[in-house]
Design an enzyme around this catalytic site. Structure first.
Site, PDB file in Angstrom:
ATOM      1  N   TYR A 145     -11.371   3.632  -3.170  1.00  0.00           N
ATOM      2  CA  TYR A 145     -10.198   2.794  -2.917  1.00  0.00           C
ATOM      3  C   TYR A 145      -9.177   2.948  -4.046  1.00  0.00           C
ATOM      4  O   TYR A 145      -7.990   3.172  -3.798  1.00  0.00           O
ATOM      5  CB  TYR A 145     -10.627   1.333  -2.772  1.00  0.00           C
ATOM      6  CG  TYR A 145      -9.500   0.406  -2.388  1.00  0.00           C
ATOM      7  CD1 TYR A 145      -9.032   0.353  -1.071  1.00  0.00           C
ATOM      8  CD2 TYR A 145      -8.889  -0.413  -3.332  1.00  0.00           C
ATOM      9  CE1 TYR A 145      -7.993  -0.494  -0.722  1.00  0.00           C
ATOM     10  CE2 TYR A 145      -7.857  -1.263  -2.993  1.00  0.00           C
ATOM     11  CZ  TYR A 145      -7.410  -1.300  -1.680  1.00  0.00           C
ATOM     12  OH  TYR A 145      -6.366  -2.130  -1.336  1.00  0.00           O
ATOM     13  N   SER A 185      -1.605  -0.657  -4.283  1.00  0.00           N
ATOM     14  CA  SER A 185      -2.469  -1.770  -4.717  1.00  0.00           C
ATOM     15  C   SER A 185      -2.500  -1.823  -6.236  1.00  0.00           C
ATOM     16  O   SER A 185      -2.359  -0.787  -6.900  1.00  0.00           O
ATOM     17  CB  SER A 185      -3.896  -1.552  -4.198  1.00  0.00           C
ATOM     18  OG  SER A 185      -4.783  -2.468  -4.803  1.00  0.00           O
TER      19      SER A 185
HETATM   20  N1  LIG Z   1      -5.311  -8.205   0.667  1.00  0.00           N
HETATM   21  C1  LIG Z   1      -5.295  -7.720  -0.553  1.00  0.00           C
HETATM   22  O1  LIG Z   1      -5.732  -8.390  -1.515  1.00  0.00           O
HETATM   23  C2  LIG Z   1      -4.698  -6.371  -0.808  1.00  0.00           C
HETATM   24  C3  LIG Z   1      -4.471  -5.997  -2.163  1.00  0.00           C
HETATM   25  C4  LIG Z   1      -3.913  -4.752  -2.423  1.00  0.00           C
HETATM   26  C5  LIG Z   1      -3.573  -3.896  -1.382  1.00  0.00           C
HETATM   27  N2  LIG Z   1      -3.812  -4.267  -0.087  1.00  0.00           N
HETATM   28  C6  LIG Z   1      -3.445  -3.322   0.969  1.00  0.00           C
HETATM   29  O2  LIG Z   1      -2.685  -3.975   1.962  1.00  0.00           O
HETATM   30  C7  LIG Z   1      -2.872  -3.326   3.228  1.00  0.00           C
HETATM   31  C8  LIG Z   1      -3.222  -4.365   4.278  1.00  0.00           C
HETATM   32  O3  LIG Z   1      -4.466  -4.955   3.937  1.00  0.00           O
HETATM   33  P1  LIG Z   1      -4.892  -6.450   4.371  1.00  0.00           P
HETATM   34  O4  LIG Z   1      -5.353  -7.135   3.169  1.00  0.00           O
HETATM   35  O5  LIG Z   1      -3.852  -7.031   5.228  1.00  0.00           O
HETATM   36  O6  LIG Z   1      -6.236  -6.087   5.199  1.00  0.00           O
HETATM   37  P2  LIG Z   1      -6.652  -6.288   6.731  1.00  0.00           P
HETATM   38  O7  LIG Z   1      -6.349  -7.652   7.189  1.00  0.00           O
HETATM   39  O8  LIG Z   1      -8.048  -5.779   6.779  1.00  0.00           O
HETATM   40  O9  LIG Z   1      -5.667  -5.281   7.507  1.00  0.00           O
HETATM   41  C9  LIG Z   1      -5.899  -3.888   7.583  1.00  0.00           C
HETATM   42  C10 LIG Z   1      -5.069  -3.358   8.729  1.00  0.00           C
HETATM   43  O10 LIG Z   1      -5.239  -1.926   8.785  1.00  0.00           O
HETATM   44  C11 LIG Z   1      -5.580  -1.583  10.137  1.00  0.00           C
HETATM   45  N3  LIG Z   1      -6.447  -0.407  10.181  1.00  0.00           N
HETATM   46  C12 LIG Z   1      -7.642  -0.252   9.560  1.00  0.00           C
HETATM   47  N4  LIG Z   1      -8.172   0.922   9.885  1.00  0.00           N
HETATM   48  C13 LIG Z   1      -7.286   1.542  10.734  1.00  0.00           C
HETATM   49  C14 LIG Z   1      -7.271   2.789  11.411  1.00  0.00           C
HETATM   50  N5  LIG Z   1      -8.276   3.668  11.293  1.00  0.00           N
HETATM   51  N6  LIG Z   1      -6.216   3.091  12.200  1.00  0.00           N
HETATM   52  C15 LIG Z   1      -5.192   2.208  12.336  1.00  0.00           C
HETATM   53  N7  LIG Z   1      -5.143   1.011  11.716  1.00  0.00           N
HETATM   54  C16 LIG Z   1      -6.188   0.685  10.918  1.00  0.00           C
HETATM   55  C17 LIG Z   1      -6.314  -2.799  10.684  1.00  0.00           C
HETATM   56  O11 LIG Z   1      -6.193  -2.855  12.102  1.00  0.00           O
HETATM   57  P3  LIG Z   1      -7.362  -2.508  13.162  1.00  0.00           P
HETATM   58  O12 LIG Z   1      -8.662  -2.914  12.546  1.00  0.00           O
HETATM   59  O13 LIG Z   1      -6.970  -3.319  14.363  1.00  0.00           O
HETATM   60  O14 LIG Z   1      -7.238  -1.028  13.389  1.00  0.00           O
HETATM   61  C18 LIG Z   1      -5.497  -3.934  10.070  1.00  0.00           C
HETATM   62  O15 LIG Z   1      -4.363  -4.205  10.859  1.00  0.00           O
HETATM   63  C19 LIG Z   1      -3.966  -2.278   3.002  1.00  0.00           C
HETATM   64  O16 LIG Z   1      -3.401  -1.016   2.789  1.00  0.00           O
HETATM   65  C20 LIG Z   1      -4.644  -2.769   1.733  1.00  0.00           C
HETATM   66  O17 LIG Z   1      -5.292  -1.740   1.044  1.00  0.00           O
HETATM   67  C21 LIG Z   1      -4.374  -5.485   0.209  1.00  0.00           C
END
Ligand SMILES: NC(=O)c1ccc[n+]([C@@H]2O[C@H](COP(=O)([O-])OP(=O)(O)OC[C@H]3O[C@@H](n4cnc5c(N)ncnc54)[C@H](OP(=O)(O)O)[C@@H]3O)[C@@H](O)[C@H]2O)c1
Length: 255
Positions: free
Chosen positions: A150, A137
C-alpha cells in the site's frame, strides 16, 4: 461540468460524488458494486452515468480504463475533472502477503490512475482544459509498517501526480494531489481492526469523507496543488524524517 469518479460506491469517492451532485455537476461513477452506484445517482438533478467495472481485473483480462473513459464521454460529453480515487489496502506483513494480491493492489492503486489519466488526456489537451485529482495517501509520505504494498503504491502515485502537474500546466490542465491521513470509511475501520489498540491509534486525528470531498471540489476550482487532510498531518511533509521516525517506532503491532 462532467466529473468522472472512480471508486464512488463508498467512502471518500461516494462523498466526492455527492459533493459534485450538490454543485450540479454531471457525474460518471465507476466501481464494482452497481447497486450502490445506482442508489447514489437516484433522484439526482444533474446528469449521471453508472459504470459497473472492475478496474483491475488481472492480467488475463483486457485493461478496461480506455473503454470506461470512452463510455463516459459518449454518455455525458467531454470529461472536465477525473478523480482517481478507487483503491484497496492490505494490512499484513510482506512475508505473509500473497504476491498476486499485493501486485493486484499495485495495479489498482498505481497503474489504474496512470491509465485513466492517459485515457482522458488527449481530449483535455485538445480542449486545453481539465483537471486530474489523484487520491494518494499519507502512507506515501510516512510509510507504515505492515503496509508495504500500500505504501509503495501511494508513494508512487503521489510522485507521479506531483511530476505530472508541471508536465500538464503548459497544456492548461491542472493536477491536484491529495494525501489523506485517516478518514472514516470502510477501508479505515478495516485497517484499525487489524492493529492492536494503542494511544497512537486511539488518539490519531481522523477526518470525515464529506469534509475532504468539499476541500477537493474547492481545490479543483482554486487550482490548489495539493491537499493534506486532516491538516495536522501537513507537518510531516515539512519534517519527513520526524514523521517517518514516529511511524517506524509507534505503529502498533498486528493483533
Ligand atoms: N480512508 C482513509 O483513511 C484513506 C487514507 C488515505 C488514502 N485513502 C484512499 O482513498 C481512496 C478511497 O478509499 P476509502 O477510504 O473511501 O475506501 P473504501 O470505502 O473502501 O472505497 C474504496 C472504493 O474503491 C472501489 N474499488 C475497490 N476495488 C476496485 C476495483 N477493482 N475496481 C473498481 N473500483 C474498486 C470500491 O468500490 P467497489 O468495492 O464497489 O468496487 C470503493 O468504491 C483509496 O484510494 C484509499 O487508498 C483513504
Amino acid at each position: 461540468m462532467h466529473v468522472l469518479i472512480t471508486g464512488a460506491s463508498s467512502g471518500i469517492g461516494e462523498a466526492i460524488a455527492r459533493e459534485y451532485l450538490k454543485r450540479n455537476a454531471d457525474i460518471t461513477v465507476v466501481a464494482r458494486r452497481k447497486d450502490r452506484l445506482d442508489e447514489l445517482c437516484a433522484g439526482a438533478q444533474s446528469g449521471t452515468h453508472v459504470i459497473a467495472a472492475d478496474l483491475a481485473p488481472g492480467r488475463s483480462t483486457a485493461d478496461p480504463c480506455a473503454a470506461v473513459v470512452a463510455e463516459a464521454i459518449a454518455a455525458l460529453g467531454p470529461i472536465d475533472v477525473l478523480i482517481n480515487n478507487a483503491g484497496m489496502q492490505i494490512v499484513d506483513s510482506l512475508v505473509n502477503t500473497n504476491i498476486a494480491d499485493g501486485e493486484r493492489l499495485i495495479e489498482l492503486n498505481l497503474m489504474v490512475p496512470l491509465r485513466m489519466s492517459k485515457a482522458v488526456l488527449p481530449g483535455m489537451m485538445q480542449r486545453r482544459h481539465g483537471a486530474i485529482v489523484d487520491i494518494a495517501s499519507m502512507a506515501g509520505i510516512m510509510p507504515t509498517p505492515q503496509m508495504s504494498y500500500y505504501s509503495a503504491s501511494k508513494g508512487g502515485l503521489g510522485a507521479a501526480s506531483e511530476g505530472l502537474r508541471g508536465e500538464l500546466r503548459p497544456h492548461g490542465i491542472h493536477v491536484l494531489t491529495v494525501y489523506p491521513g485517516p478518514v472514516s470509511s470502510d477501508m479505515e475501520s478495516a485497517a484499525r481492526e487489524k492493529f492492536a489498540s494503542s494511544p497512537a491509534t486511539r488518539y490519531m486525528p481522523t477526518g470525515t469523507p464529506a469534509e475532504l470531498a468539499r476541500l477537493i471540489a474547492d481545490g479543483v476550482e482554486r487550482k490548489t496543488d495539493r491537499i493534506i487532510y486532516p491538516r495536522v498531518y501537513g507537518l510531516s511533509r515539512h519534517l519527513p524524517n520526524l514523521g517517518r521516525w514516529l511511524t517506524d517506532r509507534f505503529t502498533p503491532s498486528l493483533k
